[in-house]
Design a protein around this motif. Sequence first.
Motif, PDB file in Angstrom:
ATOM      1  N   TYR A  36       0.721  -1.336  -0.058  1.00  0.00           N
ATOM      2  CA  TYR A  36      -0.007   0.162  -0.090  1.00  0.00           C
ATOM      3  C   TYR A  36       1.132   1.244  -0.027  1.00  0.00           C
ATOM      4  O   TYR A  36       0.218   2.267  -0.830  1.00  0.00           O
ATOM      5  CB  TYR A  36      -1.103  -0.110   1.249  1.00  0.00           C
ATOM      6  N   THR A  39       2.585   1.988  -3.379  1.00  0.00           N
ATOM      7  CA  THR A  39       1.479   2.372  -4.395  1.00  0.00           C
ATOM      8  C   THR A  39       1.478   4.054  -4.426  1.00  0.00           C
ATOM      9  O   THR A  39       1.443   4.652  -5.392  1.00  0.00           O
ATOM     10  CB  THR A  39       0.283   1.640  -4.154  1.00  0.00           C
ATOM     11  N   HIS A  40       1.437   4.280  -3.124  1.00  0.00           N
ATOM     12  CA  HIS A  40       1.138   5.996  -2.896  1.00  0.00           C
ATOM     13  C   HIS A  40       2.660   6.648  -2.600  1.00  0.00           C
ATOM     14  O   HIS A  40       2.256   7.605  -2.261  1.00  0.00           O
ATOM     15  CB  HIS A  40       0.116   6.092  -1.508  1.00  0.00           C
ATOM     16  N   CYS A 102       0.605   4.821   5.338  1.00  0.00           N
ATOM     17  CA  CYS A 102      -0.302   3.847   6.006  1.00  0.00           C
ATOM     18  C   CYS A 102      -1.406   4.705   7.166  1.00  0.00           C
ATOM     19  O   CYS A 102      -2.522   4.097   7.193  1.00  0.00           O
ATOM     20  CB  CYS A 102       0.335   2.638   6.833  1.00  0.00           C
ATOM     21  N   GLN A 104      -2.629   7.463   6.815  1.00  0.00           N
ATOM     22  CA  GLN A 104      -3.819   8.088   5.946  1.00  0.00           C
ATOM     23  C   GLN A 104      -4.685   6.773   5.276  1.00  0.00           C
ATOM     24  O   GLN A 104      -5.855   7.094   5.174  1.00  0.00           O
ATOM     25  CB  GLN A 104      -3.278   8.791   4.847  1.00  0.00           C
ATOM     26  N   GLY A 105      -4.003   5.610   5.099  1.00  0.00           N
ATOM     27  CA  GLY A 105      -4.964   4.527   4.529  1.00  0.00           C
ATOM     28  C   GLY A 105      -5.907   3.978   5.531  1.00  0.00           C
ATOM     29  O   GLY A 105      -6.723   3.679   5.028  1.00  0.00           O
ATOM     30  N   ALA A 108      -8.666   6.608   5.828  1.00  0.00           N
ATOM     31  CA  ALA A 108      -9.595   6.563   4.733  1.00  0.00           C
ATOM     32  C   ALA A 108     -10.211   5.302   4.622  1.00  0.00           C
ATOM     33  O   ALA A 108     -11.331   5.046   3.838  1.00  0.00           O
ATOM     34  CB  ALA A 108      -8.561   6.637   3.369  1.00  0.00           C
ATOM     35  N   GLY A 109     -10.091   4.461   5.295  1.00  0.00           N
ATOM     36  CA  GLY A 109     -11.070   3.008   5.537  1.00  0.00           C
ATOM     37  C   GLY A 109     -10.566   2.154   4.304  1.00  0.00           C
ATOM     38  O   GLY A 109     -10.901   1.125   3.944  1.00  0.00           O
ATOM     39  N   GLU A 110      -9.011   2.504   3.835  1.00  0.00           N
ATOM     40  CA  GLU A 110      -8.617   1.651   2.622  1.00  0.00           C
ATOM     41  C   GLU A 110      -7.655   0.754   3.266  1.00  0.00           C
ATOM     42  O   GLU A 110      -7.345  -0.205   2.412  1.00  0.00           O
ATOM     43  CB  GLU A 110      -7.824   2.372   1.812  1.00  0.00           C
ATOM     44  N   LEU A 111      -7.394   0.611   4.480  1.00  0.00           N
ATOM     45  CA  LEU A 111      -6.477  -0.369   5.139  1.00  0.00           C
ATOM     46  C   LEU A 111      -7.236  -0.773   6.278  1.00  0.00           C
ATOM     47  O   LEU A 111      -7.865  -0.046   7.129  1.00  0.00           O
ATOM     48  CB  LEU A 111      -5.252   0.171   5.657  1.00  0.00           C
ATOM     49  N   THR A 112      -7.193  -2.141   6.591  1.00  0.00           N
ATOM     50  CA  THR A 112      -7.695  -2.985   8.050  1.00  0.00           C
ATOM     51  C   THR A 112      -6.757  -3.719   8.303  1.00  0.00           C
ATOM     52  O   THR A 112      -5.706  -4.249   7.604  1.00  0.00           O
ATOM     53  CB  THR A 112      -9.133  -3.635   7.596  1.00  0.00           C
TER      54      THR A 112
END
Length: 245
Positions: A36, A39-40, A102, A104-105, A108-112
């Motif tokens: 992740y 990628t960012h 991470c 930020q991820g 944003a709910g993009e990581l769990t």
Amino acid sequence: MVSTSGRHVVAATAAVLDIAGTMSPPAAFANGLDSYARTHLVDTVVRPGAAVREVVADVVADVRRAVGRSDADVRDVAQVLERWSDEDRKVAPLRTLQGLICQQGFAAGELTGTVFPDVPPALARWRAAGVPLYVYSSCPVRVQRLWFAHCVEADLASAFTAHFDTRNTGAKTQAAAYVRIAEALDSAAEKLVFLSDTCAELDAARTAGWSTIGVRRRGEVHIELGDHPSINSLDGLDLAADRSG
């Protein structure tokens, strides 16, 4: 340490646990977070948002100093960070940036986060027995906390008294790191236990005087744990509070 009926019983003033391979599937934790962040990475360095601009500027300055190029363009800096990421370098500027991305991820709910099924009941059982639990990982402390706070199985943030990472403690394969942790916990080393799926880390902890438990998850038969006592599930370990003084 006592072993009965295939179970290990350890009295300790505290237990320190690794994450990837011990509490969480490596592909989900280490690989997932690194992927992740990778990628960012470029976009965060080249076009940082207002909320992270100051931290990113510090990362860029640190990279420029590290490569000896004070005038390096931010895209050149991003390329250096990409290379370090691909090489899995444990350097401070990269780890700081990965942690920021991470964070930020998760927001944003993009990581769990996720853990093996035996982890929540084991943590609850050990805490009920009066044993404080700590985490030691190469991942930045703030990301560790977010991982456990956003676990799909349960919010495990409150299960741990504190967290350690390689930036504030040192390399996990060096005995000096475990000496520092013992000092931070104000405990004799022989009253502490460390759980990991990595033999070099277990060796370092044992050199520092700790008890050690290797974790070999089912299906991971290739993992070499040397002569350390081992379990393939946290169900196989009973921790008791050491109140011997």
